[in-house]
Design a protein around this motif. Structure first.
Motif, short mmCIF file in Angstrom:
data_model
loop_
_atom_site.label_atom_id
_atom_site.label_comp_id
_atom_site.label_asym_id
_atom_site.label_seq_id
_atom_site.Cartn_x
_atom_site.Cartn_y
_atom_site.Cartn_z
N PRO A 19 0.84 -1.22 0.00
CA PRO A 19 0.00 0.00 0.00
C PRO A 19 0.86 1.26 0.00
N GLN A 20 0.57 2.16 -0.91
CA GLN A 20 1.34 3.39 -0.99
C GLN A 20 0.93 4.34 0.12
N ASN A 21 1.92 5.01 0.67
CA ASN A 21 1.67 5.93 1.79
C ASN A 21 1.21 7.28 1.25
N ARG A 22 0.01 7.28 0.65
CA ARG A 22 -0.60 8.49 0.13
C ARG A 22 -1.93 8.70 0.82
N PHE A 23 -2.22 9.92 1.21
CA PHE A 23 -3.44 10.20 1.97
C PHE A 23 -4.60 10.53 1.04
N ARG A 24 -5.74 9.96 1.35
CA ARG A 24 -6.97 10.35 0.65
C ARG A 24 -7.55 11.63 1.23
N ASP A 25 -7.44 11.75 2.54
CA ASP A 25 -7.94 12.94 3.25
C ASP A 25 -6.90 13.32 4.28
N GLY A 26 -6.91 14.60 4.64
CA GLY A 26 -5.97 15.04 5.66
C GLY A 26 -5.59 16.49 5.50
N LEU A 27 -4.45 16.83 6.02
CA LEU A 27 -3.99 18.21 6.09
C LEU A 27 -3.17 18.54 4.84
N PHE A 28 -3.85 18.66 3.73
CA PHE A 28 -3.25 19.09 2.48
C PHE A 28 -4.37 19.62 1.60
N VAL A 29 -4.02 20.35 0.57
CA VAL A 29 -5.01 20.91 -0.34
C VAL A 29 -5.27 19.90 -1.43
N LYS A 30 -6.48 19.42 -1.49
CA LYS A 30 -6.81 18.42 -2.50
C LYS A 30 -6.75 19.03 -3.90
N GLY A 31 -6.49 18.20 -4.85
CA GLY A 31 -6.41 18.65 -6.23
C GLY A 31 -5.22 18.02 -6.92
N ARG A 32 -5.12 18.25 -8.19
CA ARG A 32 -4.07 17.66 -8.99
C ARG A 32 -2.95 18.66 -9.20
N GLY A 33 -1.72 18.22 -8.96
CA GLY A 33 -0.58 19.10 -9.13
C GLY A 33 0.10 18.87 -10.46
N GLY A 34 1.43 19.04 -10.48
CA GLY A 34 2.17 18.89 -11.72
C GLY A 34 3.25 17.84 -11.60
N GLY A 35 3.60 17.23 -12.73
CA GLY A 35 4.66 16.23 -12.74
C GLY A 35 4.30 15.04 -11.89
N LEU A 36 5.30 14.51 -11.18
CA LEU A 36 5.09 13.34 -10.33
C LEU A 36 4.71 13.71 -8.90
N LEU A 37 4.61 15.00 -8.61
CA LEU A 37 4.21 15.40 -7.26
C LEU A 37 2.76 14.99 -7.02
N VAL A 38 2.50 14.47 -5.83
CA VAL A 38 1.15 14.09 -5.44
C VAL A 38 0.85 14.75 -4.10
N ARG A 39 -0.16 15.59 -4.08
CA ARG A 39 -0.56 16.20 -2.80
C ARG A 39 -1.03 15.12 -1.85
N ARG A 88 5.47 19.92 3.73
CA ARG A 88 5.36 19.87 5.19
C ARG A 88 6.67 19.36 5.81
N PRO A 89 6.86 19.51 7.12
CA PRO A 89 8.07 18.99 7.75
C PRO A 89 8.26 17.48 7.60
N ASP A 90 7.16 16.73 7.40
CA ASP A 90 7.29 15.28 7.18
C ASP A 90 7.45 14.95 5.70
N ARG A 91 7.75 15.97 4.89
CA ARG A 91 8.06 15.86 3.45
C ARG A 91 6.83 15.56 2.60
N VAL A 92 5.64 15.72 3.16
CA VAL A 92 4.41 15.54 2.40
C VAL A 92 4.09 16.84 1.66
N VAL A 93 3.70 16.72 0.39
CA VAL A 93 3.34 17.88 -0.41
C VAL A 93 1.97 18.39 0.05
N LEU A 94 1.94 19.63 0.54
CA LEU A 94 0.69 20.22 1.02
C LEU A 94 -0.10 20.83 -0.13
N VAL A 95 0.60 21.51 -1.03
CA VAL A 95 -0.06 22.12 -2.19
C VAL A 95 1.03 22.43 -3.21
N ASP A 96 0.67 22.48 -4.48
CA ASP A 96 1.64 22.85 -5.50
C ASP A 96 0.92 23.56 -6.63
#
Length: 547
Positions: free
Chosen positions: A386-406, A498-506
């Motif tokens: 299972p990939q450590n990607r959040f469906r919900d949480g403290l990030f701005v939902k939406g599609r970013g650019g390149g391989l970045l995943v919010r 974020r400090p835990d290296r999670v993309v909050l928004v792009d």
């Protein structure tokens, strides 16, 4: 009680195992006053957890541990054998992800010693061993914990928040009224750790024989581990005897080669709480979830908890975020922890089939699936993890650019400092929020007042320029292997990490001001950056789309 001592701290951590120590390391790095207590006087020297993946190693990097802080052994592949159909599975774990090996083995005492050594360097962290929490009461503005030491002396510790990292039998979990749900496996297992093995294997193997399932793996410094499932009628005393251990290890070692470090019988569990937090009290590691060992994710899951939780506590304590953001810890971590438990249970079914017929059917099916090239690549290259990607949480939902995943971590690569030295890119990001520009200096895209506000909080501004380009100016790093630009994001892009290296928004770099506004409003800090009425949707729903 007449000599009752009272002390205060921002965060109290109950439990000084590897997860509690990681929480303390991270909180100390963020400058948060922390006390960590443990009822044991000294660290356990018994090896328990044995595997870490690249995500765990990246978290330990965040906590301040270097590559040579404790011995580790990279594992190139994991094989699964059946006595009926032969080898039916192989997971390729050679190579690296995000600058760390995909899979390593280690000795838990070595890791704990490294974490404790790191804790000792942190001025804001205080350790109290031989102290047990006897009562915990949550108040309107904090948590009051009664602690008693080995001499019966009592201490009252007042903290703003409390982290229960006190293991599977967690006292803290009981205090907040959480019960484990899940299953306890009916089978007992004998764990044998041997030292100075003359010819250790170089990979992990699972011998999936219904008569005696046996995982077998190497560890650093000539160690090896075997796990033998007990048969009906076999007792702990019988299995832990010298004669039985020698008999079980005969296919690999002669009796004169035996040097046993540990032998112990365990029963595995697959359990998870319904909630990881209540008010100001939160759970981490085995106190919140227990994963069967078949995918080596038990301690890894606890380290993910530490990384996700610690920066949020720090932001709240510093007044940079509203307390409500703490609810995102449960929202983000619990689904992934449950998914990992599910994978471990699936693997357990392959490792310990109930009968020869079941083994032939299950193992034969897996071998057949590997005959299809696309499925083989999926199975062999960790596609089932299972990939450590959040469906919900403290990030701005939406599609970013390149391989970045919010809601997922930014990739980590190697970058060059202006001195010419090479470091992993997380070192460039620092320990707080960071506005990252890909091929562009993000600071030049911010209005002066917003840039001053961002920098005044200690948040970072980093420019990753692509390889071969002149890179000058503060906060500029050359992306020598192209991991970040152009692979992760196109030139002219920006992201808040974020400090835990999670993309909050792009988004495009010329929208950097909007990105910063979205991030600050999502954190909910209204002291120095009042939320505007039109931004209520951002802080309330976190689903603003910045194309």
């Amino acid at each position: 009680m007449t000599n009752l001592t009272e002390i205060e701290t921002a965060v109290l951590v109950v439990g000084y195992g590897p997860v509690g120590a990681a929480v303390a390391c991270l909180l100390g790095r963020y400058g948060i006053e922390t006390i960590i207590i443990d009822k044991a006087e000294a660290m356990s020297l018994q090896p328990r957890a044995i595997a870490l993946d690249n995500e765990a190693l990246r978290i330990l990097q965040m906590a301040g541990l270097s590559d040579d802080s404790f011995p580790r052994l990279a594992i190139p592949y994991v094989k699964m054998h059946s006595p009926f159909v032969g080898q039916f599975g192989q997971v390729n774990t050679a190579g690296a992800i995000d600058g760390h090996p995909k899979l390593v083995t280690f000795a838990q005492p070595d890791l704990e010693a490294a974490l404790r050594k790191r804790v000792d360097t942190l001025a804001t962290v205080r350790v109290l061993t031989g102290c047990e929490a006897t009562a915990i009461t949550e108040t309107e503005d904090g948590v009051v914990t009664m602690v008693r030491d080995g001499q019966g002396r009592a201490t009252r510790i007042r903290s703003a928040y409390l982290v229960g990292a006190d293991g599977a039998t967690s006292f803290v979990r009981g205090v907040i009224g959480q019960n484990f749900t899940g299953q306890t496996y009916a089978e007992d297992w004998l764990i044998v750790d041997a030292l100075d093995v003359p010819s250790p294997i170089d990979h992990i193997e699972f011998i999936c024989d219904p008569r005696r399932p046996t995982p077998h793996m190497p560890a650093p410094v000539g160690r090896e581990r075997w796990e033998f499932m007990l048969r009906p009628g076999e007792t702990r005393e019988m299995m832990e005897s010298d004669a039985r251990v020698a008999e079980l290890l005969r296919p690999w070692l002669r009796p004169d080669e035996l040097k046993i470090e540990r032998r112990a019988v365990y029963r595995f569990h697959a359990r998870c709480c319904e909630a990881f937090a209540r008010g100001r009290i939160v759970l981490a590691g085995d106190a919140a979830h227990i994963t069967p060992p078949f995918v080596g994710q038990g301690l890894v899951a606890g380290l993910r908890d530490a990384a996700n939780l610690s920066w949020k506590l720090a932001a709240i304590v510093k007044g940079e975020a509203l307390p409500q953001i703490l609810t995102s810890y449960d929202t983000e971590r619990r689904p992934h922890a449950r998914a990992m438990i599910g994978l471990a249970k699936f693997m357990g079914g392959l490792v310990m089939p109930r009968s020869a017929l079941q083994a032939i059917a299950a193992h034969g099916l897996m071998r057949g699936l590997r005959g299809v090239p696309m499925l083989r690549r999926f199975l062999d290259e960790l596609g089932v993890k299972p990939q450590n990607r959040f469906r919900d949480g403290l990030f701005v939902k939406g599609r970013g650019g390149g391989l970045l995943v919010r809601g997922a971590q930014i990739p980590q690569g190697w970058v060059r400092l202006q001195t010419g030295a090479l470091v992993r890119s997380d070192e460039a990001l620092g320990s707080s929020f960071c506005l990252v520009g890909f091929g562009v200096d993000p600071g030049t895209m911010l209005p002066p007042d917003l840039r001053r506000l961002w920098s005044a909080r200690g948040y970072g501004l980093v420019h990753f320029c692509h390889a071969g380009r002149p890179c000058a100016g503060p906060g500029t790093f050359e992306d020598v292997d192209g991991t970040l630009t152009p692979k992760a994001a196109p030139i002219g892009w920006a992201a808040i990490v974020r400090p835990d290296r999670v993309v909050l928004v792009d988004g495009p770099a010329n929208t950097a001001a909007e990105l910063v506004d979205a991030a600050l409003n999502l954190l909910g800090d209204t002291r120095t950056h009042p939320a505007r009425p039109e931004d209520a949707a951002v802080s309330g729903r976190g689903d603003v789309a910045l194309a």
